[in-house]
Design an enzyme around this catalytic site. Structure first.
Site, PDB file in Angstrom:
ATOM      1  N   ARG A 242      13.891   3.338  -0.462  1.00 33.19           N
ATOM      2  CA  ARG A 242      14.338   4.590   0.152  1.00 33.19           C
ATOM      3  C   ARG A 242      15.781   4.429   0.641  1.00 33.19           C
ATOM      4  O   ARG A 242      16.143   3.376   1.176  1.00 33.19           O
ATOM      5  CB  ARG A 242      13.429   4.980   1.315  1.00 33.19           C
ATOM      6  N   LYS A 269       8.410   3.591   6.164  1.00 30.86           N
ATOM      7  CA  LYS A 269       7.691   4.848   6.368  1.00 30.86           C
ATOM      8  C   LYS A 269       6.249   4.615   6.803  1.00 30.86           C
ATOM      9  O   LYS A 269       5.725   5.317   7.658  1.00 30.86           O
ATOM     10  CB  LYS A 269       7.728   5.678   5.082  1.00 30.86           C
ATOM     11  N   HIS A 332      17.594   9.444  -3.303  1.00 25.74           N
ATOM     12  CA  HIS A 332      16.161   9.145  -3.242  1.00 25.74           C
ATOM     13  C   HIS A 332      15.542   9.123  -4.634  1.00 25.74           C
ATOM     14  O   HIS A 332      14.492   8.517  -4.853  1.00 25.74           O
ATOM     15  CB  HIS A 332      15.451  10.190  -2.371  1.00 25.74           C
ATOM     16  N   TYR A 369      -8.930  -3.013  -1.635  1.00 24.63           N
ATOM     17  CA  TYR A 369      -8.984  -3.981  -2.729  1.00 24.63           C
ATOM     18  C   TYR A 369      -7.671  -4.094  -3.488  1.00 24.63           C
ATOM     19  O   TYR A 369      -7.604  -4.736  -4.518  1.00 24.63           O
ATOM     20  CB  TYR A 369     -10.109  -3.583  -3.691  1.00 24.63           C
TER      21      TYR A 369
END
Length: 397
Positions: A242, A269, A332, A369
């Protein structure tokens, strides 16, 4: 003998205050100043007490008797009517002080204590400032869904549907905070969930065509603006993180010998630290940048001061100056470029790609997992991506 309105009106002041009784403890106090005040004398737990009902004629004889009768009902229930009155007054004053603005400020203090990312805090402050402009001085317990909707409709009228949606969410967060502290009973924004215009999803612009990507890469290399901006864009293409995470990067986060970049949790984030393998091309860019800013804290400081990082708009504005419009490429968008081309190559596990760009699986069970870092695969993938960018850049000459 019970009082009458005519009798009360005829009462005149004297040199000293005096009382004129009605019945069942109610009397009017005639003050030397000439004002008339209703009082109720009663006994509670063996002690004589006094309640003040207000002045005549604002409080009429009939109203004074009603207040007296209400007080007697409270006494019969074993309660002190004057204590109940004072408690109600304190509650009313507390409600008046528990405004939306005050609760929003408390919510922000909590958010700051949680060490949220600076960009997240900035957006939260911005949204709540908009809400406080309309709701700030109102007691939070008096704010209803229709009142909030008036504020949100102003944003919809300007076509900023996504902002309206986010503002509803932030107002709701303040209300839930208020519920937890006892200042509010419910969150009225829940009723507005389906009342707002849904914004159309618009992905950030990103170049995924190899020919056009090659043109972009060569243009970045030839950018004649600030070297720090050029290096930031060159590195952003390679690491595919980012823009805010790169702009705020500090030299202490990089180990150029081990070729890793460790981004701390407070800047991520998802509030999880992220470790990124760095290919040789990235190391070379960082070494070149170190000659410029290695004595400071930020890798990519602002152009006017080393105490702040590059501004949010610097990289996008550089792309605009290179004639890559906002509808074609954004800073971005390099994440989408990497993700798309890496997935299309068929060479890499999709989970490794997602982990590389710090995406967290929204499926909670699957996430349990899929916690493996895929580190060895990501190291190979990072080198492949940097080599592939060089190939794309050279093949398009």
């Amino acid at each position: 003998m019970p009082l009458t309105d005519a009798k009360v009106r005829s009462l005149k002041s004297r040199d000293k205050d005096y009382k004129v009784g009605d019945f069942d403890g109610l009397f009017v106090l005639v003050k030397a100043s000439g004002s008339l005040s209703w009082r109720f004398k009663y006994r509670f737990l063996g002690k004589e007490k006094l309640m003040v009902f207000g002045d005549y004629p604002a409080v009429s004889l009939a109203r004074a008797r009603t207040l007296r009768d209400d007080a007697r009902v409270q006494l019969s229930a074993g309660n002190d009517p004057n204590a109940l009155k004072q408690a109600a007054k304190r509650a009313q004053l507390a409600q008046a002080s528990e405004t939306f603005g005050a609760l929003a400020d408390s919510f922000l203090r909590k958010a700051r204590a949680e060490n949220l990312a600076a960009s997240t805090l900035s957006k939260t402050v911005w949204l709540l400032d908009m809400a406080k402009a309309d709701l700030g001085k109102m007691p939070i317990c008096e704010i209803t869904a229709p009142i909030i909707m008036v504020t949100l409709r102003k944003l919809e009228a300007r076509g900023t549907y996504e902002t309206a949606k986010r503002l509803r969410s932030k107002i709701g967060a303040v209300f839930r905070f208020a519920v937890a502290s006892g200042a509010a009973d419910t969150d009225p924004t829940y009723a507005l969930k389906d009342a707002l215009i849904s914004p159309k999803s618009k992905p950030r612009a990103a170049i995924i065509n190899a020919h056009r990507l090659g043109q972009l890469l060569r243009t970045i290399d030839g950018y004649n603006g600030q070297a720090t901006t050029r290096h930031a864009l060159q590195l952003l293409v390679i690491v595919a993180q980012r823009p805010g995470e790169l702009r705020q990067a500090r030299w202490a986060e990089f180990d150029l010998v081990k070729a890793i970049w460790t981004i701390p949790a407070e800047r991520m984030k998802m509030r999880r630290p992220h470790v990124l393998p760095l290919p040789p091309q990235a190391i070379n860019i960082l070494k070149n940048q170190h000659f410029l800013t290695g004595n400071g804290d930020f890798v990519f400081p602002a152009l006017t001061t080393s105490k702040r990082c590059l501004s949010e708009n610097t990289l996008n504005m550089a792309l605009r100056r290179m004639d890559f419009g906002a509808d074609e490429m954004t800073s971005h968008g390099f994440r989408a470029t990497f993700s798309t081309l890496a997935n299309e190559s068929g060479l890499w596990n999709p989970d490794a790609i997602e982990r590389h760009i710090a995406h967290v699986d929204k499926n909670a069970i699957r996430g349990i997992y899929s916690r493996g870092e895929y580190w060895e695969e990501r190291v190979r993938m990072a080198r492949w991506w940097a080599d592939n960018l060089n190939k794309i850049k050279s093949e398009m000459d």
